[in-house]
Each structure stands twice: as C-alpha cells, then as structure tokens.
Design an enzyme around this catalytic site. Structure first.
Site, mmCIF file in Angstrom:
data_model
loop_
_atom_site.group_PDB
_atom_site.id
_atom_site.type_symbol
_atom_site.label_atom_id
_atom_site.label_comp_id
_atom_site.label_asym_id
_atom_site.label_seq_id
_atom_site.Cartn_x
_atom_site.Cartn_y
_atom_site.Cartn_z
ATOM 1 C CE1 TYR A 1 -4.196 1.732 0.423
ATOM 2 C CE2 TYR A 1 -2.883 3.153 1.841
ATOM 3 C CZ TYR A 1 -4.037 2.913 1.115
ATOM 4 O OH TYR A 1 -5.025 3.866 1.084
ATOM 5 C CG LEU B 1 -8.121 -5.696 7.256
ATOM 6 C CD1 LEU B 1 -9.453 -5.039 6.939
ATOM 7 C CD2 LEU B 1 -8.131 -6.315 8.643
ATOM 8 C CB CYS C 1 3.110 0.301 6.422
ATOM 9 S SG CYS C 1 3.208 1.886 7.300
ATOM 10 C CB VAL C 2 -1.907 0.064 9.426
ATOM 11 C CG1 VAL C 2 -3.272 0.742 9.541
ATOM 12 C CG2 VAL C 2 -2.043 -1.338 8.847
ATOM 13 C CB THR D 1 -12.068 6.860 9.824
ATOM 14 O OG1 THR D 1 -11.214 5.894 9.193
ATOM 15 C CG2 THR D 1 -12.428 7.961 8.821
ATOM 16 C CG HIS E 1 -10.382 1.483 7.876
ATOM 17 N ND1 HIS E 1 -11.204 0.379 7.762
ATOM 18 C CD2 HIS E 1 -9.371 1.285 6.993
ATOM 19 C CE1 HIS E 1 -10.707 -0.438 6.844
ATOM 20 N NE2 HIS E 1 -9.593 0.094 6.369
ATOM 21 N NE ARG F 1 7.895 2.347 15.042
ATOM 22 C CZ ARG F 1 8.170 3.566 15.476
ATOM 23 N NH1 ARG F 1 8.554 4.501 14.627
ATOM 24 N NH2 ARG F 1 8.081 3.867 16.756
#
Length: 182
Positions: free
Chosen positions: A27, A59, A82-83, A88, A90, A128
């Site tokens: 992503y 996910l 990576c998030v 929000t 989410h 990271r």
C-alpha cells in the site's frame, strides 16, 4: 525511547534450508520495499529461500498466509505491511484484526513473523522500515526463523513428549508372559 538498546537473539542455524513465504501489502510501496529488503537479507543470511506474494492490504495478509498453508509447503511466513493512522476508526480495525488473525494462525502452529507496522505517521514508518535503521522487516523474518527452528527442534524429538503409545502402555501393564494385570 531513542537510544534504548535491547537484546537480539542470535540467528538460528538449520541443517536443512528453510523456505519462507513473504506476504506483503505494498500500500505504501517505498516502505514495503524497504521491509522486503530487510526480510530477504535475514532469510538469505540464514541460508533460506523465499517467495514473495502481494495482497491489497493488511487485512488480506492473514488470509493469504492461511491459503498458502493449506495449499503450498512453506516452513514459515513473514507478514509485511504498514498501517498509518488516519482520520477514522478504520485504523484500529485494520491493526487489531490483522494482528489478531496472525496470532490465531500462529496458535494453530504456523511460524509467522509479524512485520505489519502500525504507526501514527509516515516518518515513524520510514524509520521502522529502513534496513539500516530499525529494520522491522528483518526483525519479522528473524522471528519467523526462530519459530521455524523451535518447530523443527520439537518435531524431531520422539521421546518424552505427550502420551505413551498404546503398545507401550500394554507392555508396562502386562506381565512378561504377555498376560495382563487385573
């Protein structure tokens, strides 16, 4: 805390080379590429081989690992993604659900190194992911390798684990002439 040191286990060694599947969500492609570089370097340093598959998001990483475990043969898995926190809720869903699913797969016996970064902002992710800095991709690969080593160690043991075979129980309960004790 910056500058804080921590202990790192020595790299495990293997009599038979390991085969690892790296499942990555690109992503944030630059971050994912850095994490892949760290993971690949760690796997190669242990004499292992690897394959890489890409999935759309964090996910989907546990689902891809579950499919691979049922339909392929890998010794272990490295989950990379990576998030970054957004506006929000989410973020919490993706972080919690992907981590929980990976943990459940691990509790079923899969050897997984979880390298899904969960960060507040892009600079945290960059530090990271950088193989020359925190190298979380390499750390996730190292975790998978250590679990593979434990799995191989315990699967090679044939005595002292679990229940005795029924034939051994009969020998113990019986007499030397083959009759049973009542």
């Amino acid at each position: 805390m910056a500058g804080q040191s921590h202990y790192i286990l020595p790299r495990p060694s293997f009599d038979k080379a390991v085969k690892v599947l790296i499942v990555v969500s690109p992503y944030y492609k630059d971050i994912a590429d850095n994490m892949i570089a760290g993971a690949v370097a760690e796997i190669e340093a242990a004499g292992g081989s690897y394959e890489i598959v890409e999935v759309p998001g964090a996910l989907e990483i546990p689902t891809a690992i579950g499919i691979a475990d049922r339909q392929s043969h890998f010794d272990g898995y490295v989950a990379l993604g990576c998030v970054i926190r957004g506006e929000t809720t989410h973020y919490e869903t993706v972080c919690n659900d992907s981590s929980r699913a990976i943990q459940l797969l691990g509790l079923q016996g899969l050897c997984i190194g979880n390298g899904i970064l969960t960060v507040e902002n892009r600079p945290q992710a960059e530090v990271r992911a950088d193989p020359a800095d925190q190298n979380k991709g390499g750390g996730a690969a190292a975790a998978a390798l250590h679990l593979i080593a434990l799995s191989r160690k315990w699967s090679a043991q044939t005595k002292g684990i679990g229940f005795r075979p029924a034939s051994e129980e009969i020998r113990i309960a019986g007499h030397s002439d083959g009759s049973k004790t009542t």
